[in-house]
Design a protein around this motif. Sequence first.
Motif, mmCIF file in Angstrom:
data_model
loop_
_atom_site.group_PDB
_atom_site.id
_atom_site.type_symbol
_atom_site.label_atom_id
_atom_site.label_comp_id
_atom_site.label_asym_id
_atom_site.label_seq_id
_atom_site.Cartn_x
_atom_site.Cartn_y
_atom_site.Cartn_z
ATOM 1 N N LEU A 17 -7.874 55.920 9.283
ATOM 2 C CA LEU A 17 -8.750 54.798 9.604
ATOM 3 C C LEU A 17 -10.032 54.848 8.791
ATOM 4 O O LEU A 17 -10.543 53.807 8.336
ATOM 5 N N LEU A 18 -10.575 56.063 8.598
ATOM 6 C CA LEU A 18 -11.774 56.198 7.777
ATOM 7 C C LEU A 18 -11.503 55.799 6.335
ATOM 8 O O LEU A 18 -12.333 55.155 5.686
ATOM 9 N N VAL A 19 -10.341 56.200 5.801
ATOM 10 C CA VAL A 19 -9.989 55.824 4.431
ATOM 11 C C VAL A 19 -9.865 54.303 4.325
ATOM 12 O O VAL A 19 -10.348 53.677 3.362
ATOM 13 N N TRP A 20 -9.223 53.705 5.319
ATOM 14 C CA TRP A 20 -9.080 52.250 5.300
ATOM 15 C C TRP A 20 -10.436 51.568 5.355
ATOM 16 O O TRP A 20 -10.697 50.601 4.633
ATOM 17 N N GLY A 21 -11.342 52.073 6.203
ATOM 18 C CA GLY A 21 -12.676 51.491 6.286
ATOM 19 C C GLY A 21 -13.451 51.643 4.997
ATOM 20 O O GLY A 21 -14.189 50.723 4.582
ATOM 21 N N TYR A 22 -13.275 52.775 4.312
ATOM 22 C CA TYR A 22 -13.965 52.992 3.035
ATOM 23 C C TYR A 22 -13.467 52.010 1.985
ATOM 24 O O TYR A 22 -14.262 51.411 1.240
#
Length: 319
Positions: A17-22
């Motif tokens: 999820l963090l990668v997607w948000g980045y």
Amino acid sequence: MSFLWPWALLGLLALPLLVWGYLRALPRPARTAALHPDLALLAQASRRPRPLRRHLPALLYLGALTLALLALARPTAPLPLPDNRTAVMLVIDVSRSMEAEDIAPSRFVAAQEAARNFVKSLPEGARVGLASFAGYAVLNTPPTARHERVLAAIDGLGLARRTAIGDGLLEGLNALPERGPDAPAAGGERPQAAIVLLSDGRNNSGSEPLDAAARARQLAVKVYTVGLGTENGDPGGVPWGGFLGGFDAETLRQIATTTGGRYFEARSADQLSSIYRSLGRSLGWTVQPREVSGLLAALAGLLLLASLAVSELLVRRIL
């Protein structure tokens, strides 16, 4: 590697999820067009590549977060630790055939040097002793944590006639803690013990070597045997002790197999020293699971600092 708190690994599910948000937060191409008075300058700006290193801080931060979550799960890993309860006996053949120079400078000198390497490679506090045999066996020093005593005993070895492999094995066995002649063959928990036996000849005196090996097996002592000599076993014209055919590889191999140890052959001084160093790094150590959370947490901190440094020194220059 295993984890004491495996449920904490569920936190890793948040990383995608963090990668997607980045990726969502990265600048995107404009949806509308705008006129620009200097077409050449605009074309030059559009050709400017976006270096991959602008994403390096994010990758380092992701690695730091991953290691931190792994550390939170309290991982354990098998690590070698000194085992001061284990006792090891060196048993060395000192028959006159050890004067042979087919292994330079001589078999005896090579055996002494290899034995010193073995003692020096043991962890501090490990107990090691020395026994020697020719036509009879001698206990030079019982197992001790004072390694300088064993080194002095190795320097003081001398040669004699004949070869009593069985007696040498029994002498080393009797010197081990709770393995003396009166020790019961089974029952009770004993400290771990091992014997490293070196010979360049064939048994021609004293006890039967395989009977001694059976006793060692009953007392849960592994025997690691080393046959020393060149391929043809030529002692260089040494006429004594009945030594004509090289070391008894079959008997040495059976001793090791019977007791659960290993058999080695050394055809040179370097090979002999390598064998003893390898044994010294395995005997006297025990592998136990130890928590390595602190190590992973420290690595996570280093990656976080690297992320901040790269962001400050590189990315700002790019932007």
